[in-house]
Every structure is written in structure tokens, then in C-alpha cells.
Design a protein around this motif. Structure first.
Motif, mmCIF file in Angstrom:
data_model
loop_
_atom_site.group_PDB
_atom_site.id
_atom_site.type_symbol
_atom_site.label_atom_id
_atom_site.label_comp_id
_atom_site.label_asym_id
_atom_site.label_seq_id
_atom_site.Cartn_x
_atom_site.Cartn_y
_atom_site.Cartn_z
ATOM 1 N N ASP A 147 0.833 -1.212 0.000
ATOM 2 C CA ASP A 147 0.000 0.000 0.000
ATOM 3 C C ASP A 147 0.866 1.260 0.000
ATOM 4 O O ASP A 147 0.558 2.253 -0.689
ATOM 5 C CB ASP A 147 -0.922 0.007 1.219
ATOM 6 N N ALA A 148 1.953 1.242 0.770
ATOM 7 C CA ALA A 148 2.828 2.413 0.831
ATOM 8 C C ALA A 148 3.481 2.684 -0.511
ATOM 9 O O ALA A 148 3.572 3.846 -0.955
ATOM 10 C CB ALA A 148 3.889 2.205 1.901
ATOM 11 N N LEU A 149 3.950 1.628 -1.162
ATOM 12 C CA LEU A 149 4.605 1.823 -2.460
ATOM 13 C C LEU A 149 3.638 2.412 -3.482
ATOM 14 O O LEU A 149 4.027 3.236 -4.320
ATOM 15 C CB LEU A 149 5.188 0.505 -2.964
ATOM 16 N N ARG A 150 2.391 1.999 -3.438
ATOM 17 C CA ARG A 150 1.406 2.579 -4.365
ATOM 18 C C ARG A 150 1.248 4.078 -4.104
ATOM 19 O O ARG A 150 1.190 4.881 -5.039
ATOM 20 C CB ARG A 150 0.070 1.864 -4.223
ATOM 21 N N VAL A 151 1.187 4.452 -2.840
ATOM 22 C CA VAL A 151 1.075 5.879 -2.507
ATOM 23 C C VAL A 151 2.295 6.641 -3.023
ATOM 24 O O VAL A 151 2.180 7.785 -3.490
ATOM 25 C CB VAL A 151 0.937 6.064 -0.980
ATOM 26 N N LEU A 152 3.456 6.004 -2.986
ATOM 27 C CA LEU A 152 4.697 6.656 -3.402
ATOM 28 C C LEU A 152 4.920 6.615 -4.912
ATOM 29 O O LEU A 152 5.931 7.130 -5.392
ATOM 30 C CB LEU A 152 5.882 5.999 -2.686
ATOM 31 N N GLY A 153 3.991 5.982 -5.650
ATOM 32 C CA GLY A 153 4.068 6.037 -7.112
ATOM 33 C C GLY A 153 4.316 4.737 -7.820
ATOM 34 O O GLY A 153 4.447 4.726 -9.048
ATOM 35 N N ALA A 154 4.365 3.611 -7.118
ATOM 36 C CA ALA A 154 4.653 2.326 -7.756
ATOM 37 C C ALA A 154 3.383 1.685 -8.297
ATOM 38 O O ALA A 154 2.278 1.924 -7.791
ATOM 39 C CB ALA A 154 5.326 1.388 -6.766
ATOM 40 N N ARG A 155 3.570 0.824 -9.315
ATOM 41 C CA ARG A 155 2.456 0.032 -9.851
ATOM 42 C C ARG A 155 2.693 -1.418 -9.494
ATOM 43 O O ARG A 155 3.729 -2.003 -9.841
ATOM 44 C CB ARG A 155 2.340 0.203 -11.369
ATOM 45 N N ILE A 156 1.737 -2.016 -8.778
ATOM 46 C CA ILE A 156 1.888 -3.373 -8.250
ATOM 47 C C ILE A 156 0.615 -4.160 -8.539
ATOM 48 O O ILE A 156 -0.493 -3.689 -8.288
ATOM 49 C CB ILE A 156 2.155 -3.344 -6.733
ATOM 50 N N ASP A 157 0.783 -5.371 -9.066
ATOM 51 C CA ASP A 157 -0.337 -6.282 -9.284
ATOM 52 C C ASP A 157 -0.299 -7.362 -8.208
ATOM 53 O O ASP A 157 0.647 -8.165 -8.152
ATOM 54 C CB ASP A 157 -0.243 -6.960 -10.659
ATOM 55 N N ASP A 158 -1.298 -7.364 -7.334
ATOM 56 C CA ASP A 158 -1.377 -8.400 -6.293
ATOM 57 C C ASP A 158 -2.782 -8.945 -6.148
ATOM 58 O O ASP A 158 -3.087 -9.643 -5.169
ATOM 59 C CB ASP A 158 -0.904 -7.842 -4.940
ATOM 60 N N ASP A 159 -3.643 -8.649 -7.137
ATOM 61 C CA ASP A 159 -5.039 -9.100 -7.114
ATOM 62 C C ASP A 159 -5.751 -8.679 -5.832
ATOM 63 O O ASP A 159 -6.661 -9.359 -5.361
ATOM 64 C CB ASP A 159 -5.127 -10.629 -7.288
ATOM 65 N N GLY A 160 -5.314 -7.555 -5.257
ATOM 66 C CA GLY A 160 -5.991 -7.013 -4.093
ATOM 67 C C GLY A 160 -5.720 -7.750 -2.791
ATOM 68 O O GLY A 160 -6.358 -7.470 -1.781
ATOM 69 N N ARG A 161 -4.741 -8.679 -2.793
ATOM 70 C CA ARG A 161 -4.504 -9.486 -1.594
ATOM 71 C C ARG A 161 -3.641 -8.786 -0.551
ATOM 72 O O ARG A 161 -3.707 -9.098 0.620
ATOM 73 C CB ARG A 161 -3.804 -10.802 -1.975
ATOM 74 N N GLY A 162 -2.773 -7.866 -0.979
ATOM 75 C CA GLY A 162 -1.800 -7.302 -0.047
ATOM 76 C C GLY A 162 -0.833 -8.348 0.441
ATOM 77 O O GLY A 162 -0.317 -8.277 1.548
#
Length: 446
Positions: A147-162
């Protein structure tokens, strides 16, 4: 699929017939080795790691960084008596930073440092990096980093699992900035963001919003190591806001670093002196360190031993008596299994507090310790945030480890005083302590 024979094999835990008297050379720190690998890989110039730990967790970290393009050359000193040994004694790794790249696939095994420290590194890579690992790794919390990386600008695919498996789509850079996270389940969430932050365009400001923060010494270790390679870090301890860490963007220096012995992995050997009323020397114990394992000197002294720290190392001596303890282990949770094992052999009850986060470690350590000690005749109950242990006369039996290295060493400690203890899958100790069975039997002169 047939079970892995190493996971089902039973190892007869040696029973101590007399007081231990031994010198034990403990391999290098996993926590320091894996942080040093990340920082050296992000540096602007080559660096050296001397006496690195060679264990499953550190080899997974090195392999992952190589996958992303970092050069890691291993050399062995021909003049060292430990040359070629699997624990890294006599070895040096030369780290050659390069442009981080994908596509790459990272196997995290069940290493918290790999699964949490490397997604921020992957966000700096040029291309996608996929993360996968052991089945247990899917259950361990990773949402704080994702979640933090997304806020900082990263694009991550995790199917919403965290959680794993996931893919970080590196763009060659990351904006960075301010982010709020709840690191109540793992201080590694904070360390993960701080380690890569000097390479973020704006650095990072991490604000911890949770009500508790476990393993604070590990965050101090991260900060100290960042500063040692030239990073500017503001922390609560240096006059900053409580629960806020700031890292300024900038180049990291290549260093020549000798890795300290792993003080948490020294625990079973110190416990052996306590349990048998013996004496153990751990060479090269540092006079100053951020390793949580250094607190063993205080805890095991309160439980009945005594220690002397000299230039050559730490000498720990048992008195022949083991006392119960009431202690908050929130900052040093990794020591809980070994302390619980000693407490089960004490002359009075113990209460271990502040470690509810251990339910999310390699296994649910609180449930595992309760079950396994009780199956040997013990009286352990779980509390909301720890364990209450009432010593009872124990008997032999199978001590299961749940693929958790610290469960295996806890069982070995009990086996010193209780005949007939058999450890299931002692090979899991290779996660952070290579050749544990050989070190253990060598200490006992078996």
C-alpha cells in the motif's frame, strides 16, 4: 506429492550429561547481511561484505538481487581457517551495483526480509519483477509495504490481496514522498521503505500510525546502516517527531563492511550454559550493536546466569539454577522461542509479554510453542500478547518445528535437560544458522 524427507526426519536432540564448557563461533548476522546486501546494491560504487552469513535467507536475497542485475562476486580467503565453510567465515562478497532491471522472478522462500525489503528495490528497476515464495509466505502480512509503495508512485499487481504472489512493475525510478503506514504487525514495513528511500526522487517520510511498533531495535539497525553509507536520516531518537522517519534523497557510498556474529543465533548456545550450569564463550561479541540479541545478556542473567563481555567476546556462565521471568519482549520478539524453552525448565513461572505479532512470523509461534511444550508435559497458556509458562517435569517426545528455525533450536534447548526429545525437521535451521546440528553436538563434545 511425497513429503520432503528432510521435513519429516526426526533428529534426536542430544541430552547433556554434564555442564557445557565450549567456545562457539556463531555465523554472521542475517539481519545485518540482508540489509547490507540491499544498501550495497543501491550504492553508487562497489562495496565489500566480509564474513557474510551464508544461509537460506541470505542466499535468497543475493539471488534476488542478481536476478535484478546486481553483480555479487564471492571470494574465499585462503588464509582463513574458516575458508570455504558454509556459514561464510573467511568469505567476502564484492557487490557491483548496476542498473536494476526486469523482467525478473524473485523467490522469497519464507524470508520476511526478502519479501518486504525488495519490492521497493524492484520499483526502481526497469521492468516487471515477480515475487513468489513458500506457501507460508502467502499468509505473512505484506500490505504495509504494498500500500505504501502505491502511494509513493509504484504500480503493483497483487489481485488485491496485499500479499504474495505479486508483480512490481518497475519504472526505473520512484517519486517517493510522505506515506502513512501501520507497522504494528512488522517493523520490517518501516525498514523496507527506509532502505531504498535515498534512491527515491523525493526520498521518503514514513509515518507509523499503529498503536504498537514491534522490534524497534531492527529499525535502529536500519537507520545506523543507512547513515554508515552516507544517507541522511531523521528519526524520533534524533529529535524528530514520534513514529516519523525521514530519509533525504542522495547517493549511497560503497563500503567495506565486516558482518557481526548473529547474536540472536547465539541464544541456544547461551541457553545451554544456563540449562546445564556450564560456560560458553561466543567470540567477537560486539561492544556496541543494534542487534536485538544483545539483550540476552540482561534476560539470561536475570534467569540465573552471569556474563562477562571482553575484547575477545562474551563469556556466559550458568549458576545451576534457572529462574522464571516476567518480561516484555516486544522489541526482541525473535528471542521468545528460546526464552520460552528455558522458562519451561525454570524453578518458577514466567510471563512473556508484548509479542502478539509472533502469530504472523514463520509460523504462529505462540500457538506452536504452547502446543509443543505442552505435549512434552509442560503447562503453557497463550495470553492476548504472549505466553504464561508454569514449569512442570517434562518427558521425551516429538517436538514439531512447523518449518520454523527458532522452533527447532527451542526444542534442542529442552532436549539438553529432557531425555528422548526428537526434533522434527531440524534442517529448517539452515534458514539462518547453517550446520546447527554440527555446532550443537560440537559444543557438547558429542
Amino acid at each position: 506429492m511425497a513429503p520432503n524427507p528432510a521435513h519429516t526426519a526426526l533428529w534426536p536432540a542430544p541430552h547433556a550429561s554434564e555442564a557445557v564448557a565450549a567456545t562457539v563461533h556463531v555465523p554472521g548476522s542475517k539481519s545485518v547481511t540482508n540489509r547490507a546486501l540491499v544498501l550495497a546494491s543501491l550504492a553508487s560504487e562497489p562495496g565489500w561484505l566480509r564474513r557474510p552469513l551464508r544461509s537460506r535467507d541470505t542466499l535468497l536475497m543475493a539471488g534476488a538481487l542478481r536476478e535484478m542485475g546486481v553483480g555479487i562476486e564471492e571470494t574465499v580467503s585462503s588464509s582463513s581457517s574458516g575458508a570455504g565453510s558454509p556459514d561464510g567465515a573467511g568469505e567476502a562478497w564484492r557487490i557491483l551495483p548496476a542498473g536494476l532491471r526486469g523482467p525478473a522472478t524473485v523467490d522469497v522462500g519464507n524470508a520476511g526480509t526478502v519479501m518486504r525489503f525488495l519490492p521497493p528495490v524492484a520499483a526502481l528497476a526497469d521492468g516487471p519483477v515477480r515475487f513468489d515464495g513458500d506457501p507460508r509466505s502467502y499468509e505473512r502480512p505484506l500490505n504495509g509495504v504494498v500500500d505504501a509503495l502505491r502511494v509513493l508512485g509504484a504500480r503493483i499487481d497483487d489481485d488485491g490481496r496485499g500479499a504474495l504472489p505479486l508483480t512490481v512493475h518497475g519504472g526505473g525510478a520512484l517519486d517517493g514522498g510522505t506515506v502513512e503506514i501501520d507497522a504494528s504487525s512488522s517493523s520490517q514495513f518501516v525498514s523496507a521503505l527506509l532502505l531504498s528511500a535515498p534512491r527515491f526522487n523525493q526520498g521518503v517520510e514514513v509515518r507509523h500510525t499503529g498503536s504498537t511498533l514491534p522490534s524497534v531495535p531492527h529499525i535502529r539497525m536500519t537507520v545506523d546502516m543507512l547513515r554508515a553509507v552516507g544517507a541522511q536520516v531523521d528519526t524520533p531518537e534524533s529529535g524528530g517527531e514520534p513514529n516519523v522517519w525521514r530519509v533525504t534523497p542522495g547517493a549511497l557510498l560503497g563500503r567495506d563492511l565486516t558482518i557481526e556474529p548473529d547474536l540472536s543465533n547465539a541464544q541456544p548456545f547461551l541457553a545451554a550454559a544456563l540449562v546445564t550450569g556450564g560456560r560458553v564463550l561466543i567470540p567477537d561479541w560486539p561492544a556496541r550493536t543494534t542487534q536485538p540479541g544483545d539483550r540476552l545478556r540482561e534476560i539470561f542473567t536475570e534467569m540465573g546466569g552471569s556474563c562477562e563481555l571482553a575484547d575477545y567476546g562474551l563469556v556466559f556462565t550458568g549458576s545451576g539454577s534457572i529462574h522464571g521471568i516476567d518480561v516484555d519482549l516486544g522489541d526482541v520478539g525473535e528471542l521468545t522461542p528460546g526464552i520460552a524453552a528455558v522458562a519451561a525448565l525454570a524453578d518458577s513461572p514466567s510471563t512473556l509479554r508484548g509479542v502478539s505479532h509472533l502469530r504472523l512470523h514463520e509460523t504462529d509461534r505462540l500457538a506452536a510453542l504452547t502446543k509443543e511444550i505442552n505435549e512434552l508435559g509442560g503447562d503453557v497458556t497463550e495470553t492476548a500478547d504472549g505466553l504464561h509458562i508454569r514449569p512442570r517435569r517434562l518427558h521425551g517426545g516429538i517436538f514439531r518445528t512447523y518449518d520454523d528455525h527458532r522452533m527447532a533450536t527451542a526444542g534442542a534447548i529442552i532436549g539438553l535437560a529432557v531425555e528422548g526429545v526428537q526434533i522434527e525437521n531440524v534442517a529448517t535451521t539452515a534458514k539462518t544458522l547453517p550446520d546447527f546440528p554440527e555446532l550443537w553436538t560440537g559444543m557438547l563434545g558429542v
